[in-house]
Design a protein around this motif. Structure first.
Motif, short mmCIF file in Angstrom:
data_model
loop_
_atom_site.label_atom_id
_atom_site.label_comp_id
_atom_site.label_asym_id
_atom_site.label_seq_id
_atom_site.Cartn_x
_atom_site.Cartn_y
_atom_site.Cartn_z
N ASP A 88 -17.04 11.11 6.99
CA ASP A 88 -17.36 11.09 8.42
C ASP A 88 -16.74 12.27 9.14
O ASP A 88 -17.38 12.90 9.99
N GLU A 89 -15.49 12.61 8.79
CA GLU A 89 -14.85 13.77 9.40
C GLU A 89 -15.58 15.06 9.02
O GLU A 89 -15.79 15.94 9.87
N ARG A 130 -13.93 19.18 0.13
CA ARG A 130 -12.96 18.41 0.92
C ARG A 130 -11.54 18.77 0.47
O ARG A 130 -10.87 18.00 -0.20
N GLU A 174 -19.81 13.32 -1.15
CA GLU A 174 -19.39 14.72 -1.14
C GLU A 174 -20.28 15.55 -2.07
O GLU A 174 -20.62 16.70 -1.75
N ASP A 224 -19.12 6.04 -3.62
CA ASP A 224 -17.98 6.28 -2.76
C ASP A 224 -18.06 7.65 -2.08
O ASP A 224 -19.08 8.33 -2.15
N ASP A 225 -16.98 8.04 -1.43
CA ASP A 225 -16.95 9.33 -0.75
C ASP A 225 -17.16 10.50 -1.70
O ASP A 225 -17.70 11.53 -1.31
N SER A 239 -12.23 12.53 5.41
CA SER A 239 -13.28 11.57 5.05
C SER A 239 -14.65 12.24 5.19
O SER A 239 -14.78 13.29 5.82
N ARG A 287 -3.85 14.51 2.55
CA ARG A 287 -5.02 13.65 2.63
C ARG A 287 -6.29 14.48 2.67
O ARG A 287 -6.36 15.51 3.32
#
Length: 141
Positions: A68-69, A56, A97, A92-93, A66, A63
């Motif tokens: 989801d993206e 990511r 990831e 968390d993300d 996310s 930024r």
């Protein structure tokens, strides 16, 4: 070193004793500060390394996308089981990831071992990862 169809490198010079390594294969991957080299005397091998924080990358606005993206971008890459594993990862993300990166690396290693590159439809390979540190197993294609 030469390349076979699909650009997979192979050793052009014969080994001193081919009986010791009848199908010598090797593969290399690098990302960020990480490099990995794998070799195998009999079976094909493929390897991929995913450096932390590489999946990511930050956008121009600073930024990170996310999860989801990311899942939208890679919708045609993950199987439904793999997508569910990412979405259902505890935490968390960053934890999600990590699960995504593990599946992506498995798919890259597979196509590198096969010598077909990213031309293969990656959603044809379905991987299931065991608990962290317990290892990985390929469950289907």
């Amino acid at each position: 070193n030469r390349q076979k169809r699909g650009k997979k490198p192979f050793l052009a010079s014969p080994l001193p004793d081919p009986a010791l390594a009848p199908n010598f294969n090797f593969n290399v991957s690098h990302e960020g500060d990480f490099v990995v080299l794998a070799s195998e005397p009999v079976a094909v091998c493929g390897v991929d390394v995913a450096a932390p924080d590489q999946a990511r990358r930050r956008r121009r606005d600073g930024r990170k996308p996310s999860i989801d993206e990311m899942l939208k971008v890679f919708a045609n890459v993950l199987t439904p089981n793999e997508r569910a594993a990412v979405e259902n990862a505890a935490g968390d993300d960053e934890a999600k990831e990590d699960v995504f990166r593990r599946h992506w690396s498995l798919k890259e290693a597979l196509v590198k071992a096969m010598g077909v590159g990213l031309a293969m439809e990656l959603n044809r390979a379905d991987f299931e990862c065991e608990d962290e540190g317990a290892g990985v197993r390929r469950v289907g294609t």
